[in-house]
Every structure is written in structure tokens, then in C-alpha cells.
Design a protein around this motif. Structure first.
Motif, PDB file in Angstrom:
ATOM      1  N   HIS A  92      39.352  27.709  34.685  1.00  0.00           N
ATOM      2  CA  HIS A  92      39.540  29.641  34.926  1.00  0.00           C
ATOM      3  C   HIS A  92      39.045  29.693  35.581  1.00  0.00           C
ATOM      4  O   HIS A  92      38.201  31.417  36.087  1.00  0.00           O
ATOM      5  CB  HIS A  92      40.986  30.157  34.468  1.00  0.00           C
ATOM      6  CG  HIS A  92      39.946  29.976  32.957  1.00  0.00           C
ATOM      7  ND1 HIS A  92      40.274  28.706  31.734  1.00  0.00           N
ATOM      8  CD2 HIS A  92      39.661  30.532  31.715  1.00  0.00           C
ATOM      9  CE1 HIS A  92      40.070  28.843  30.713  1.00  0.00           C
ATOM     10  NE2 HIS A  92      39.538  29.738  31.014  1.00  0.00           N
ATOM     11  N   ARG A  93      37.812  29.827  34.705  1.00  0.00           N
ATOM     12  CA  ARG A  93      35.791  30.718  34.656  1.00  0.00           C
ATOM     13  C   ARG A  93      34.821  29.658  34.805  1.00  0.00           C
ATOM     14  O   ARG A  93      35.138  28.604  35.174  1.00  0.00           O
ATOM     15  CB  ARG A  93      36.234  31.540  33.599  1.00  0.00           C
ATOM     16  CG  ARG A  93      36.135  30.846  32.235  1.00  0.00           C
ATOM     17  CD  ARG A  93      36.358  32.172  30.940  1.00  0.00           C
ATOM     18  NE  ARG A  93      35.846  31.170  30.065  1.00  0.00           N
ATOM     19  CZ  ARG A  93      36.130  32.070  28.722  1.00  0.00           C
ATOM     20  NH1 ARG A  93      37.276  33.278  28.370  1.00  0.00           N
ATOM     21  NH2 ARG A  93      35.969  31.239  27.453  1.00  0.00           N
ATOM     22  N   GLU A 100      33.519  25.065  30.740  1.00  0.00           N
ATOM     23  CA  GLU A 100      32.411  25.485  32.288  1.00  0.00           C
ATOM     24  C   GLU A 100      30.963  25.562  31.986  1.00  0.00           C
ATOM     25  O   GLU A 100      30.670  25.113  33.035  1.00  0.00           O
ATOM     26  CB  GLU A 100      32.615  27.211  31.407  1.00  0.00           C
ATOM     27  CG  GLU A 100      34.088  27.797  31.442  1.00  0.00           C
ATOM     28  CD  GLU A 100      34.654  27.791  30.216  1.00  0.00           C
ATOM     29  OE1 GLU A 100      35.686  28.471  29.473  1.00  0.00           O
ATOM     30  OE2 GLU A 100      34.077  26.902  29.623  1.00  0.00           O
ATOM     31  N   THR A 121      39.276  28.718  40.820  1.00  0.00           N
ATOM     32  CA  THR A 121      39.347  29.346  40.041  1.00  0.00           C
ATOM     33  C   THR A 121      39.943  30.295  39.972  1.00  0.00           C
ATOM     34  O   THR A 121      40.745  31.162  40.634  1.00  0.00           O
ATOM     35  CB  THR A 121      38.266  30.314  39.513  1.00  0.00           C
ATOM     36  OG1 THR A 121      37.479  30.452  38.028  1.00  0.00           O
ATOM     37  CG2 THR A 121      37.160  30.677  40.888  1.00  0.00           C
ATOM     38  N   LEU A 122      40.446  30.896  38.590  1.00  0.00           N
ATOM     39  CA  LEU A 122      41.703  32.232  38.260  1.00  0.00           C
ATOM     40  C   LEU A 122      40.839  33.980  38.470  1.00  0.00           C
ATOM     41  O   LEU A 122      40.960  34.645  39.196  1.00  0.00           O
ATOM     42  CB  LEU A 122      42.138  31.998  37.833  1.00  0.00           C
ATOM     43  CG  LEU A 122      43.429  31.053  37.521  1.00  0.00           C
ATOM     44  CD1 LEU A 122      43.455  31.030  36.098  1.00  0.00           C
ATOM     45  CD2 LEU A 122      44.226  30.708  38.704  1.00  0.00           C
ATOM     46  N   GLU A 123      38.994  33.802  38.680  1.00  0.00           N
ATOM     47  CA  GLU A 123      38.307  34.787  38.058  1.00  0.00           C
ATOM     48  C   GLU A 123      37.078  35.287  39.171  1.00  0.00           C
ATOM     49  O   GLU A 123      37.108  34.447  39.582  1.00  0.00           O
ATOM     50  CB  GLU A 123      37.534  34.778  36.614  1.00  0.00           C
ATOM     51  CG  GLU A 123      39.239  35.182  35.447  1.00  0.00           C
ATOM     52  CD  GLU A 123      38.576  34.858  34.161  1.00  0.00           C
ATOM     53  OE1 GLU A 123      36.601  35.052  34.298  1.00  0.00           O
ATOM     54  OE2 GLU A 123      38.454  34.583  33.625  1.00  0.00           O
ATOM     55  N   PRO A 124      36.826  36.606  39.617  1.00  0.00           N
ATOM     56  CA  PRO A 124      35.797  36.616  40.743  1.00  0.00           C
ATOM     57  C   PRO A 124      34.734  36.096  40.139  1.00  0.00           C
ATOM     58  O   PRO A 124      34.380  36.601  38.524  1.00  0.00           O
ATOM     59  CB  PRO A 124      35.840  37.922  40.465  1.00  0.00           C
ATOM     60  CG  PRO A 124      36.670  38.401  39.532  1.00  0.00           C
ATOM     61  CD  PRO A 124      37.322  37.318  38.794  1.00  0.00           C
ATOM     62  N   GLU A 125      33.182  35.794  40.209  1.00  0.00           N
ATOM     63  CA  GLU A 125      31.710  36.332  39.975  1.00  0.00           C
ATOM     64  C   GLU A 125      32.011  37.041  38.460  1.00  0.00           C
ATOM     65  O   GLU A 125      32.496  38.497  39.059  1.00  0.00           O
ATOM     66  CB  GLU A 125      31.051  36.165  41.497  1.00  0.00           C
ATOM     67  CG  GLU A 125      31.280  35.450  41.883  1.00  0.00           C
ATOM     68  CD  GLU A 125      29.624  35.056  43.175  1.00  0.00           C
ATOM     69  OE1 GLU A 125      28.639  36.046  42.750  1.00  0.00           O
ATOM     70  OE2 GLU A 125      29.901  35.417  43.863  1.00  0.00           O
ATOM     71  N   ASN A 126      31.363  36.420  37.290  1.00  0.00           N
ATOM     72  CA  ASN A 126      30.690  37.614  36.382  1.00  0.00           C
ATOM     73  C   ASN A 126      29.719  36.885  36.303  1.00  0.00           C
ATOM     74  O   ASN A 126      28.715  35.817  36.465  1.00  0.00           O
ATOM     75  CB  ASN A 126      31.418  37.017  35.532  1.00  0.00           C
ATOM     76  CG  ASN A 126      31.203  37.669  34.235  1.00  0.00           C
ATOM     77  OD1 ASN A 126      30.547  37.435  33.641  1.00  0.00           O
ATOM     78  ND2 ASN A 126      32.526  38.424  33.671  1.00  0.00           N
ATOM     79  N   ASP A 129      28.102  33.427  34.294  1.00  0.00           N
ATOM     80  CA  ASP A 129      28.606  32.810  35.084  1.00  0.00           C
ATOM     81  C   ASP A 129      27.748  31.522  34.389  1.00  0.00           C
ATOM     82  O   ASP A 129      26.155  31.781  35.159  1.00  0.00           O
ATOM     83  CB  ASP A 129      29.294  32.598  35.998  1.00  0.00           C
ATOM     84  CG  ASP A 129      30.185  33.349  36.575  1.00  0.00           C
ATOM     85  OD1 ASP A 129      31.064  33.147  35.789  1.00  0.00           O
ATOM     86  OD2 ASP A 129      30.660  33.414  37.604  1.00  0.00           O
ATOM     87  N   ILE A 140      39.086  32.204  44.778  1.00  0.00           N
ATOM     88  CA  ILE A 140      40.274  32.798  43.686  1.00  0.00           C
ATOM     89  C   ILE A 140      42.367  32.187  43.887  1.00  0.00           C
ATOM     90  O   ILE A 140      41.727  32.892  45.480  1.00  0.00           O
ATOM     91  CB  ILE A 140      39.978  34.298  43.509  1.00  0.00           C
ATOM     92  CG1 ILE A 140      38.417  33.950  42.644  1.00  0.00           C
ATOM     93  CG2 ILE A 140      41.228  34.004  42.325  1.00  0.00           C
ATOM     94  CD1 ILE A 140      38.031  35.577  42.581  1.00  0.00           C
ATOM     95  N   ASN A 143      47.385  33.376  40.137  1.00  0.00           N
ATOM     96  CA  ASN A 143      47.741  33.365  38.833  1.00  0.00           C
ATOM     97  C   ASN A 143      48.866  33.795  38.407  1.00  0.00           C
ATOM     98  O   ASN A 143      48.708  35.000  38.803  1.00  0.00           O
ATOM     99  CB  ASN A 143      46.756  34.041  38.207  1.00  0.00           C
ATOM    100  CG  ASN A 143      47.358  32.706  36.588  1.00  0.00           C
ATOM    101  OD1 ASN A 143      47.371  32.006  36.267  1.00  0.00           O
ATOM    102  ND2 ASN A 143      46.520  33.655  35.547  1.00  0.00           N
TER     103      ASN A 143
END
Length: 507
Positions: A92-93, A100, A121-126, A129, A140, A143
Motif C-alpha cells: 500500500h505504500r 516497504e 500501490t495505494l499511495e502517490p509518491e512520498n 519513499d 496507483i 482503494n
């Protein structure tokens, strides 16, 4: 909308939905009905609708049998897959956690092997990461709504020509629907189990169905001999793997001097890591060695409770909260520490233990003797699980004796050299070959090479019963009857207290 309502009604009227009995007659009739529904509405929408109708314990036995019969009922053509060209991986991330980080490193390994990698994944870039190859395509997926999720998975897996799907979200029971969808469209499916097998046994009566669902994937990837043996005993296709060592640790040339008075507690702060016990342990040692410091690196739900404890016990000057840090920033804390405190009571393949070995730091931890990373016992001091007093004794022993601390530090560095020698490319080439050539059975893989089977089995049974007890206790305590009973039983106690107060006033 009318189309979706019609689909829902047809799924409600399926033979298995109505009878909820797994007989040959019911299964064959239901599959015949499903085939017609698939032709009208497609696989993704049909499975998305069923996911909202069938309970987990109803879905698992049916989907397991369906997986064995896909070619017959779906008309599935065996894909010509003599080699793995494209791997999709899902979590998810991509930040703040051992899973991760392992996932990011696996993407690096696969990329170096010449395999195309897709990251679902469920989340955009962070900004937090973990690093993975820039050529990896990040997608993405929706969800919440099952049908939207399945449509996206089906569309992208077909478009990107995915050969193999690796799921790291092993604790989510809803993975069974992803798995059956991907098997229908001809994608091989691996379930990467990052934690201890007994996690899936703490859900009360539904636990056995979560374990049974592990029959669905083409292979279970287990990260310890105990976990691999457990799944193998159920007859699941299991392979023992090691989580990859992050590249920054492989290139780490630092050897700790362990001459400071700093203790490190690092990682995601969560209640299942028992960080409050870390504070209790440290406090006991601080009473004897008043110049030691505890650095807490990480963030999470228990942080407020921990800070409150520190304030109430006048530890503000020696317990420092640093919040969440990236891997580069975390490295400096390892370099400044003399040892690490680790209070988890159940783990799979804790990245923190790899980090302590890489930096040559001894660790004080509960005795998780099933972990691959503690088998050699090098650089490790242990106490029985939950024994705060013994943990404090071990930490005091370590922090009060520099020579002993240096000895354990050297052991940790020696242990890391052993883990660095593991050939991850060969390991994954072997996994790819086995997935492609399913004629090789689990018994031929000798996954438990070098371990005493009897010893491993002896670890499994106590852990099973402990988790089952926890699960059933939690299930009972969450029932309406139990909660109502507690409230009712409070009434006579309150009456007794009231009567006592009245008597005291009269006297």
C-alpha cells in the motif's frame, strides 16, 4: 446502475450463495451459473460483487476449489510463459516500515536481473519513499471499491503483460479476490508472508479460513524456517526466502566503537512493538547508570502515551524523541549508539536487526528464537518474552561493561558478514523457475535445509495455541453478550459500594 443491480441479483441467486454448502453438485451448478455471468459482466465486476456478498469463510473454500478448476470452467488457456519477463509487486505504500524497505530492495534486485517491474500501490509518491529504480512504473490502484480495484488490476496486468504478481499485503484477507482474478487472466501469484505465521490465528473462528486461503497462491514465500514449516505442514507450496539487505547497509563500512552511553530504540512506533516496555526497561537501568540516554527514533500512535510516561517519571533529560527519520538520518543515530533496545514480541524478518548487525551494535531483545536473524545468537542478549526485569538486567550488564559490549559488537559485525554473502539473484532465479515449472513439488526443494525438523515443529505448537487463545479471547470479549454481561455484573458491585458508603456516613 440497472446493470449493477441486475448483476447483484444474479450473484445473490447463485446456487452456492443460497445453499452455502460445498458439495459437488452445488459447486458444478454454481460454476455453470458463474460462467454465464462472467460472459455478461466480466470477471472484475462479477468478483467485485461476490466479494461484497460472500463472507470470508464462505469464499475461501469455494475459491480454492475454483482455482483447481479454472481451465475447465473458465476456458483458461495456459499462457506460454517459459520465462518471467514482467513482475508486478503490491504494497500500500513505499515508506516507513520493514516491508516497504524489503519491497524497494526486491525491485532493485529484479531490475538488475533484467526483469521489467511494475509497482502497484495505494499511495502517490512520498518524499520518505525508499529508493527503487526510476524505470519502475508506479501505478496507483483504487482503494475501497472492489469492482474499481479489480478493473484496474485486470486492465494494467494485461496491458503491461505481467507474468508474476508478488503480494506483500499478506495480512489482508481480501487478497483472495485479487488472487483468483489474476489466476483467471493467467498471471502467476506469489504471497510474500512477512510476519509470523501465528498472526493469522488470532481472529477467533475465522482464523482457520485465513490459513486455508494460503492454498490459493502459486507459492507462499516464508521468511523463517518456522513459518515455512507451518505452511508446508498444510500442504501449501512454500519457499524459504531472506529479505534483501538494503544497499546502504551493504555498503556500510562503519564499525561501532560502542563507547557512548546512548541506547537506541528505532522503528515504527506501534503498540504491537511494545514501546512502553522499552521505557520501563530503560528507567530501571537509568536508576543504576544515571548518565545513559535513550534515543527514540520513529513515530506512531503510542508516541503521546510514551511522552506522558517520560514526563511523569522525570525522564525528560535522558529520553529524547526524534520523530520519523529517513534512512540517511537514521544511520547517524546508529553510529552514535552503543546498543539497541528491541521489545517486539512477534516478528517476521525485522529490518532493525539487520541494521544493528551492519553497524556492529549489540541488541537487547525478547527471545524470538525462531527468527532467521537470531539463529547464530551473535551480538544478541535475550530475555523471556514479557520479562521486563530480565531485559533491564541484560541492558545493565551491557551498558555497565565496555569490554563485554565491545565483544558483543564484534559478534554483530561477524554475523552481518554471513548474511551479506547470501545470493539473492540465484534465490529469485530459482523461484522464477519453480513458478514456471510447477511439476516440481515442495518436498524436492528441501527448503528447510540445515534445520532440525523436530526442533522447528517444537516451536510451532506452543505458538499456535497461544495465538488461538488470544484470538478466541478477543472474539468473546467483542461479543454483545459479553459486553452486556460485564455491564450487568457491574450493578451489584456498585450497589455494594453504595451501601458501604451509606454505612460509613451513618457511623
Amino acid at each position: 446502475m440497472d446493470k449493477q443491480r441486475t448483476l447483484y441479483r444474479e450473484c445473490i441467486n447463485l446456487c452456492y450463495t443460497q445453499k452455502k454448502v460445498m458439495s459437488d453438485e452445488v459447486f458444478e451448478k454454481t460454476m455453470s451459473e458463474l460462467k454465464k455471468i462472467w460472459e455478461k459482466y466480466g470477471y472484475a465486476d462479477t468478483l467485485g460483487t461476490l466479494a461484497g456478498i460472500w463472507k470470508h469463510e464462505e469464499a475461501v473454500p469455494f475459491l480454492n476449489r475454483m482455482a483447481d478448476s479454472l481451465k475447465q470452467y473458465v476456458g483458461l488457456k495456459q499462457r506460454d510463459c517459459s520465462e518471467i519477463h514482467t513482475v508486478a509487486t503490491f504494497y500500500h505504500r513505499a515508506y516507513m516500515g520493514g516491508v516497504e524497505r524489503a519491497n524497494a530492495e526486491l525491485m532493485n534486485i529484479w531490475n538488475k536481473m533484467g526483469v521489467k517491474v511494475i509497482f502497484f500501490t495505494l499511495e502517490p509518491e512520498n518524499s520518505m519513499d525508499y529508493d527503487y529504480p526510476k524505470c519502475v512504473k508506479r501505478i496507483i490502484i483504487p482503494n475501497g471499491d472492489a469492482k474499481s480495484r479489480f478493473r484496474a488490476l485486470q486492465e494494467y496486468c494485461i496491458r503491461e503483460k505481467v507474468d508474476l504478481f508478488v503480494n506483500h499485503e499478506w495480512t489482508d484477507p481480501n487478497y483472495i479476490w485479487d488472487c483468483i482474478l489474476l489466476k483467471i487472466i493467467g498471471v502467476k501469484y506469489l504471497q510474500y508472508c512477512h510476519g509470523h505465521f501465528s498472526w493469522s490465528l488470532n481472529g477467533g473462528r475465522g482464523s482457520i479460513y485465513h490459513v486455508e486461503s494460503f492454498k490459493l497462491p502459486d507459492m507462499i514465500l516464508a521468511i523463517s524456517e518456522v513459518n515455512a514449516r507451518f505452511y508446508q505442514m498444510f500442504g501449501f507450496d512454500t519457499y524459504l526466502v531472506r529479505n534483501p539487505i538494503p544497499s546502504d547497509l551493504l555498503n556500510c563500512s562503519y564499525s561501532s566503537k560502542v563507547d557512548s552511553k546512548r541506547v537506541l530504540f528505532a522503528g515504527r512506533l506501534s503498540f504491537e512493538k511494545y514501546p512502553m516496555e522499552a521505557l520501563q526497561i530503560f528507567e530501571k537501568v537509568h536508576e543504576k547508570i544515571n548518565d545513559i540516554v535513550l534515543d527514540v527514533v520513529g513515530d506512531g500512535d503510542p508516541a503521546d502515551e510514551m511522552m506522558k510516561f517520560v514526563k511523569q517519571h522525570n525522564l525528560e533529560d535522558c529520553v529524547i524523541f526524534h520523530g520519523e527519520k529517513n534512512s540517511t538520518e537514521l544511520a547517524q543515530f546508529y553510529k552514535n549508539a552503543s546498543c539497541v533496545l528491541f521489545t517486539s514480541k512477534m516478528e517476521g524478518y525485522p529490518m532493525m536487526l539487520l541494521e544493528t548487525k551492519a553497524y556492529g551494535l549489540p541488541v537487547v531483545m525478547y527471545d524470538l528464537n525462531y527468527l532467521t536473524l537470531v539463529k547464530d545468537r551473535k551480538g544478541i542478549l535475550t530475555a523471556p518474552i514479557g520479562d521486563v526485569e530480565k531485559m533491564s538486567e541484560q541492558l545493565f550488564k551491557l551498558m555497565s561493561d565496555y569490554n563485554y559490549r565491545k565483544k558483543k559488537s564484534d559478534e554483530a559485525s561477524e554475523s552481518f558478514e554471513y548474511f551479506k554473502s547470501h545470493d539473492y539473484t540465484s534465490e529469485w532465479n530459482s523461484i522464477f523457475n519453480i513458478v514456471i515449472n510447477k511439476n516440481r513439488c515442495i518436498e524436492n526443494r528441501n527448503y528447510h535445509k540445515g534445520c532440525a525438523e523436530q526442533e522447528v515443529d517444537g516451536m510451532i505448537l506452543p505458538q499456535i495455541f497461544e495465538r488461538l487463545k488470544d484470538g478466541y479471547r478477543a472474539e468473546v470479549e467483542n461479543t454483545l453478550e459479553y459486553k452486556a454481561g460485564i455491564k450487568i455484573l457491574m450493578i451489584p458491585r456498585m450497589l455494594v459500594r453504595t451501601i458501604r458508603k451509606i454505612r460509613q456516613r451513618l457511623l
